[in-house]
Design a protein around this motif. Structure first.
Motif, PDB file in Angstrom:
ATOM      1  N   SER A   1       2.783  10.296   2.283  1.00  0.00           N
ATOM      2  CA  SER A   1       2.341  10.538   3.652  1.00  0.00           C
ATOM      3  C   SER A   1       1.258   9.581   4.116  1.00  0.00           C
ATOM      4  CB  SER A   1       1.840  11.979   3.788  1.00  0.00           C
ATOM      5  OG  SER A   1       0.736  12.189   2.916  1.00  0.00           O
ATOM      6  N   GLU A   2       0.819   8.686   3.240  1.00  0.00           N
ATOM      7  CA  GLU A   2      -0.209   7.728   3.641  1.00  0.00           C
ATOM      8  C   GLU A   2      -0.074   6.462   2.814  1.00  0.00           C
ATOM      9  OE1 GLU A   2      -3.973   9.632   2.999  1.00  0.00           O
ATOM     10  OE2 GLU A   2      -3.424  10.343   1.018  1.00  0.00           O
ATOM     11  N   ALA A   3      -0.716   5.414   3.295  1.00  0.00           N
ATOM     12  CA  ALA A   3      -0.672   4.118   2.619  1.00  0.00           C
ATOM     13  C   ALA A   3      -2.109   3.652   2.417  1.00  0.00           C
ATOM     14  CB  ALA A   3       0.133   3.116   3.441  1.00  0.00           C
ATOM     15  N   ASN A   4      -2.704   4.089   1.313  1.00  0.00           N
ATOM     16  CA  ASN A   4      -4.129   3.845   1.091  1.00  0.00           C
ATOM     17  C   ASN A   4      -4.440   3.267  -0.295  1.00  0.00           C
ATOM     18  OD1 ASN A   4      -3.680   6.038  -0.545  1.00  0.00           O
ATOM     19  ND2 ASN A   4      -5.060   7.442   0.533  1.00  0.00           N
ATOM     20  N   THR A   5      -3.404   2.935  -1.068  1.00  0.00           N
ATOM     21  CA  THR A   5      -3.620   2.531  -2.460  1.00  0.00           C
ATOM     22  C   THR A   5      -2.765   1.316  -2.797  1.00  0.00           C
ATOM     23  OG1 THR A   5      -4.096   4.817  -3.075  1.00  0.00           O
ATOM     24  CG2 THR A   5      -3.489   3.327  -4.859  1.00  0.00           C
ATOM     25  N   ASP A   6      -3.363   0.345  -3.483  1.00  0.00           N
ATOM     26  CA  ASP A   6      -2.703  -0.913  -3.844  1.00  0.00           C
ATOM     27  C   ASP A   6      -1.670  -0.676  -4.943  1.00  0.00           C
ATOM     28  OD1 ASP A   6      -2.029  -3.513  -4.565  1.00  0.00           O
ATOM     29  OD2 ASP A   6      -4.012  -4.013  -5.369  1.00  0.00           O
ATOM     30  N   GLY A   7      -0.402  -0.779  -4.588  1.00  0.00           N
ATOM     31  CA  GLY A   7       0.655  -0.610  -5.575  1.00  0.00           C
ATOM     32  C   GLY A   7       0.981  -1.873  -6.336  1.00  0.00           C
ATOM     33  N   ASN A   8       0.682  -3.046  -5.758  1.00  0.00           N
ATOM     34  CA  ASN A   8       0.973  -4.303  -6.453  1.00  0.00           C
ATOM     35  C   ASN A   8       0.196  -4.409  -7.752  1.00  0.00           C
ATOM     36  OD1 ASN A   8       2.654  -5.085  -4.348  1.00  0.00           O
ATOM     37  ND2 ASN A   8       1.026  -6.202  -3.290  1.00  0.00           N
ATOM     38  N   ARG A   9      -0.926  -3.729  -7.812  1.00  0.00           N
ATOM     39  CA  ARG A   9      -1.755  -3.725  -9.011  1.00  0.00           C
ATOM     40  C   ARG A   9      -1.180  -2.816 -10.096  1.00  0.00           C
ATOM     41  NH1 ARG A   9      -8.190  -2.447  -9.020  1.00  0.00           N
ATOM     42  NH2 ARG A   9      -8.470  -2.399 -11.270  1.00  0.00           N
ATOM     43  N   ALA A  10      -0.481  -1.739  -9.673  1.00  0.00           N
ATOM     44  CA  ALA A  10      -0.201  -0.620 -10.580  1.00  0.00           C
ATOM     45  C   ALA A  10       1.229  -0.537 -11.101  1.00  0.00           C
ATOM     46  CB  ALA A  10      -0.538   0.691  -9.867  1.00  0.00           C
ATOM     47  N   PHE A  11       2.161  -1.305 -10.512  1.00  0.00           N
ATOM     48  CA  PHE A  11       3.577  -1.129 -10.854  1.00  0.00           C
ATOM     49  C   PHE A  11       4.255  -2.437 -11.255  1.00  0.00           C
ATOM     50  CE2 PHE A  11       2.734   2.480  -8.060  1.00  0.00           C
ATOM     51  CZ  PHE A  11       3.378   3.517  -8.722  1.00  0.00           C
TER      52      PHE A  11
ATOM     53  N   LEU B   1       0.834  -1.198   0.000  1.00  0.00           N
ATOM     54  CA  LEU B   1       0.000   0.000   0.000  1.00  0.00           C
ATOM     55  C   LEU B   1       0.867   1.245   0.000  1.00  0.00           C
ATOM     56  CD1 LEU B   1      -2.751  -1.002   2.600  1.00  0.00           C
ATOM     57  CD2 LEU B   1      -2.953  -0.958   0.099  1.00  0.00           C
ATOM     58  N   GLY B   2       0.463   2.232  -0.785  1.00  0.00           N
ATOM     59  CA  GLY B   2       1.198   3.487  -0.857  1.00  0.00           C
ATOM     60  C   GLY B   2       0.259   4.662  -1.003  1.00  0.00           C
ATOM     61  N   ASP B   3       0.838   5.782  -1.370  1.00  0.00           N
ATOM     62  CA  ASP B   3       0.136   7.065  -1.357  1.00  0.00           C
ATOM     63  C   ASP B   3      -0.564   7.333  -2.689  1.00  0.00           C
ATOM     64  OD1 ASP B   3      -0.451   9.898  -1.365  1.00  0.00           O
ATOM     65  OD2 ASP B   3       1.000  10.123   0.266  1.00  0.00           O
ATOM     66  N   ASP B   4      -1.880   7.566  -2.622  1.00  0.00           N
ATOM     67  CA  ASP B   4      -2.627   7.822  -3.855  1.00  0.00           C
ATOM     68  C   ASP B   4      -2.192   9.116  -4.535  1.00  0.00           C
ATOM     69  OD1 ASP B   4      -3.764   9.355  -1.797  1.00  0.00           O
ATOM     70  OD2 ASP B   4      -5.804   9.164  -2.558  1.00  0.00           O
TER      71      ASP B   4
ATOM     72  N   VAL C   1       0.899  10.121  -4.744  1.00  0.00           N
ATOM     73  CA  VAL C   1       2.082   9.725  -5.512  1.00  0.00           C
ATOM     74  C   VAL C   1       1.653   9.038  -6.805  1.00  0.00           C
ATOM     75  CG1 VAL C   1       4.147   8.251  -5.527  1.00  0.00           C
ATOM     76  CG2 VAL C   1       3.564   9.576  -3.474  1.00  0.00           C
ATOM     77  N   LEU C   2       0.678   8.151  -6.712  1.00  0.00           N
ATOM     78  CA  LEU C   2       0.214   7.459  -7.918  1.00  0.00           C
ATOM     79  C   LEU C   2      -0.328   8.465  -8.937  1.00  0.00           C
ATOM     80  CD1 LEU C   2      -0.262   4.859  -9.462  1.00  0.00           C
ATOM     81  CD2 LEU C   2      -2.489   4.662  -8.318  1.00  0.00           C
ATOM     82  N   ARG C   3      -1.093   9.446  -8.486  1.00  0.00           N
ATOM     83  CA  ARG C   3      -1.612  10.453  -9.414  1.00  0.00           C
ATOM     84  C   ARG C   3      -0.474  11.219 -10.092  1.00  0.00           C
ATOM     85  NH1 ARG C   3      -6.058  10.462  -5.877  1.00  0.00           N
ATOM     86  NH2 ARG C   3      -5.094  11.865  -4.364  1.00  0.00           N
ATOM     87  N   ALA C   4       0.594  11.505  -9.329  1.00  0.00           N
ATOM     88  CA  ALA C   4       1.739  12.211  -9.910  1.00  0.00           C
ATOM     89  C   ALA C   4       2.461  11.338 -10.928  1.00  0.00           C
ATOM     90  CB  ALA C   4       2.697  12.648  -8.803  1.00  0.00           C
TER      91      ALA C   4
ATOM     92  N   GLU D   1       9.666   6.314  -2.251  1.00  0.00           N
ATOM     93  CA  GLU D   1       8.833   7.424  -2.717  1.00  0.00           C
ATOM     94  C   GLU D   1       7.347   7.064  -2.709  1.00  0.00           C
ATOM     95  OE1 GLU D   1      11.616   9.769  -5.838  1.00  0.00           O
ATOM     96  OE2 GLU D   1      11.113   7.713  -6.415  1.00  0.00           O
ATOM     97  N   TRP D   2       7.049   5.798  -2.448  1.00  0.00           N
ATOM     98  CA  TRP D   2       5.687   5.281  -2.532  1.00  0.00           C
ATOM     99  C   TRP D   2       5.056   5.046  -1.169  1.00  0.00           C
ATOM    100  CZ3 TRP D   2       1.458   4.761  -5.055  1.00  0.00           C
ATOM    101  CH2 TRP D   2       0.564   3.701  -4.819  1.00  0.00           C
ATOM    102  N   GLN D   3       5.823   4.444  -0.264  1.00  0.00           N
ATOM    103  CA  GLN D   3       5.253   3.991   1.000  1.00  0.00           C
ATOM    104  C   GLN D   3       5.997   4.604   2.176  1.00  0.00           C
ATOM    105  OE1 GLN D   3       5.641  -0.234   2.623  1.00  0.00           O
ATOM    106  NE2 GLN D   3       3.630  -0.308   1.636  1.00  0.00           N
ATOM    107  N   PRO D   4       5.302   5.303   3.063  1.00  0.00           N
ATOM    108  CA  PRO D   4       5.973   5.897   4.224  1.00  0.00           C
ATOM    109  C   PRO D   4       6.734   4.852   5.032  1.00  0.00           C
ATOM    110  CG  PRO D   4       3.726   6.715   4.037  1.00  0.00           C
ATOM    111  CD  PRO D   4       3.854   5.605   3.028  1.00  0.00           C
ATOM    112  N   GLY D   5       7.953   5.216   5.436  1.00  0.00           N
ATOM    113  CA  GLY D   5       8.774   4.315   6.240  1.00  0.00           C
ATOM    114  C   GLY D   5       9.738   3.467   5.447  1.00  0.00           C
TER     115      GLY D   5
END
Length: 196
Positions: free
Chosen positions: A115-125, A96-99, A101-104, A171-175
């Motif tokens: 700053s947040e982890a609310n979006t599935d990155g495994n689907r998108a990258f 999970l990562g920041d929506d 960031v995905l929009r950018a 750049e995707w997931q805080p921490g």
């Protein structure tokens, strides 16, 4: 927004970009698609493995470990610059990562701070794990850095993306801190040069 390329097109894109590829087992059908969709795809994510030893790292990236089943990426890039294809489809790499960031990434604009982890990155990258201890001291050989740039450029070239579609896990997931030992700005410059 793009549909993932076929496994055959992925292999061809990598080899056409000059990447030295090793195919590991039935990588074309090794995925986590039963857990959710893969695609539409929007970019490429770069990671470090926190491991040493190419063969052991390939096995971890292919099989995963307790609590995080493999594949953990699509390809593992070794110290010698070889890329080992371990899976194709949904892979456990981005989480999970920041929506924002995905929009950018989709807009190919400057990245905001994650700053947040609310979006599935495994689907998108698409995901590339890179053999490195991730301690900031383990070196990144030129052959490996070149292979990372070539692999990312291969995907970008196929989809008509620029280097702005390539991000690091940090750049995707805080921490997250990976990849550590080079900056993503430097890597995007390399990718830009290849795409020119």
């Amino acid at each position: 927004m793009a549909s993932p390329m076929s496994a055959g097109d992925f292999l061809a894109a990598l080899t056409n970009e000059g990447v030295r590829v090793t195919q590991v087992g039935d990588w074309r059908h090794h995925n986590r698609n039963h857990k959710g969709p893969w695609g539409p795809v929007h970019g490429v994510m770069i990671h470090h493995t926190v491991t040493s030893g190419t063969q052991e790292t390939v096995e971890i990236c292919r099989d995963g470990f307790e609590g995080l089943p493999g594949p953990l990426c699509h390809g593992m890039i070794a110290k010698d610059g070889g890329l080992h294809l371990v899976g194709y489809g949904r892979a456990n790499h981005a989480g999970l990562g920041d929506d924002d960031v995905l929009r950018a990434v989709i807009a190919e604009k400057a990245l905001p701070a994650d700053s947040e982890a609310n979006t599935d990155g495994n689907r998108a990258f698409y995901g590339f794990e890179c053999e490195n201890l991730g301690d900031g001291e383990d070196p990144w050989p030129e052959a490996q850095l070149d292979a990372i740039a070539r692999a990312a450029a291969a995907v970008c070239r196929h989809h008509g993306w620029t280097e702005r579609s390539v991000i690091g896990h940090l750049e995707w997931q805080p921490g997250k801190v990976d990849p550590r030992g080079f900056t993503m700005a430097e890597m995007r410059d390399r990718i830009h040069e290849r795409l020119e």
